[in-house]
Design a protein around this motif. Structure first.
Motif, PDB file in Angstrom:
ATOM      1  N   ALA A 102       0.834  -1.207   0.000  1.00 29.80           N
ATOM      2  CA  ALA A 102       0.000   0.000   0.000  1.00 29.80           C
ATOM      3  C   ALA A 102       0.867   1.255   0.000  1.00 29.80           C
ATOM      4  O   ALA A 102       0.523   2.255  -0.658  1.00 29.80           O
ATOM      5  N   ALA A 103       1.994   1.217   0.692  1.00 23.90           N
ATOM      6  CA  ALA A 103       2.906   2.364   0.706  1.00 23.90           C
ATOM      7  C   ALA A 103       3.516   2.605  -0.680  1.00 23.90           C
ATOM      8  O   ALA A 103       3.777   3.759  -1.049  1.00 23.90           O
ATOM      9  N   THR A 146       0.948   4.605  -2.355  1.00 18.23           N
ATOM     10  CA  THR A 146       0.927   5.963  -1.833  1.00 18.23           C
ATOM     11  C   THR A 146       2.097   6.766  -2.394  1.00 18.23           C
ATOM     12  O   THR A 146       1.923   7.906  -2.829  1.00 18.23           O
ATOM     13  N   HIS A 168      -4.018   4.917   0.362  1.00 18.66           N
ATOM     14  CA  HIS A 168      -3.332   3.911   1.185  1.00 18.66           C
ATOM     15  C   HIS A 168      -4.329   2.997   1.901  1.00 18.66           C
ATOM     16  O   HIS A 168      -4.246   1.771   1.807  1.00 18.66           O
ATOM     17  N   SER A 213      -5.072  -0.932   0.978  1.00 12.34           N
ATOM     18  CA  SER A 213      -4.751  -1.929   1.990  1.00 12.34           C
ATOM     19  C   SER A 213      -5.970  -2.787   2.319  1.00 12.34           C
ATOM     20  O   SER A 213      -5.889  -4.024   2.369  1.00 12.34           O
TER      21      SER A 213
END
Length: 135
Positions: A47-48, A51, A82, A86
């Motif tokens: 997820a990062a 982002t 994010h 996720s």
């Protein structure tokens, strides 16, 4: 605001595909939904990546197109990218949806990846672009 929304959506869409395909390792794809500490960490790293690439896409919009995205809009939108990515990638919501809407056969035949991508676009990218363009 309409032109900004369109530009932001396209930028987020491109960043999403870069993060989900060339930017995702085999380990992440295999373990991001595991119900373990490793699975959670893997999910958060993936997820990062979304982002970070989304932030780079927004910065590129500012530099190349002189698009005016506020810090508040970018911050709220990137948090949404994010969190939504996720959540969707934990796979339980997609499985539940498919099993309760007459799509269990499609899921069994490998259709979850398609519903996953539709969810990322409709529930992740679209709201994020609206938030970024409107705040």
């Amino acid at each position: 605001m309409t032109a900004l929304f369109a530009a932001v959506f396209v930028a987020l869409f491109a960043a999403h595909h870069l993060a989900d395909y060339p930017g995702q390792t085999d380990h992440q794809a295999s373990h991001k939904a595991d119900r373990t500490v490793t699975g959670w960490i893997t999910n958060q790293v993936h997820a990062a990546t979304h982002t970070g690439l989304s932030l780079l896409a927004l910065l590129l919009l500012g530099v190349v197109l002189h698009a005016h995205v506020t810090v508040l809009g970018a911050g709220v939108g990137l948090v949404w990218v994010h969190v939504s990515h996720s959540f969707i990638d934990r796979r339980r919501a997609i499985a539940w949806w498919m099993d309760h809407t007459g799509q269990a056969g499609f899921r069994a035949a490998g259709g979850a990846a398609h519903v996953d991508q539709a969810a990322h676009i409709a529930l992740g990218l679209l709201p994020a672009a609206l938030l970024i363009a409107s705040l």
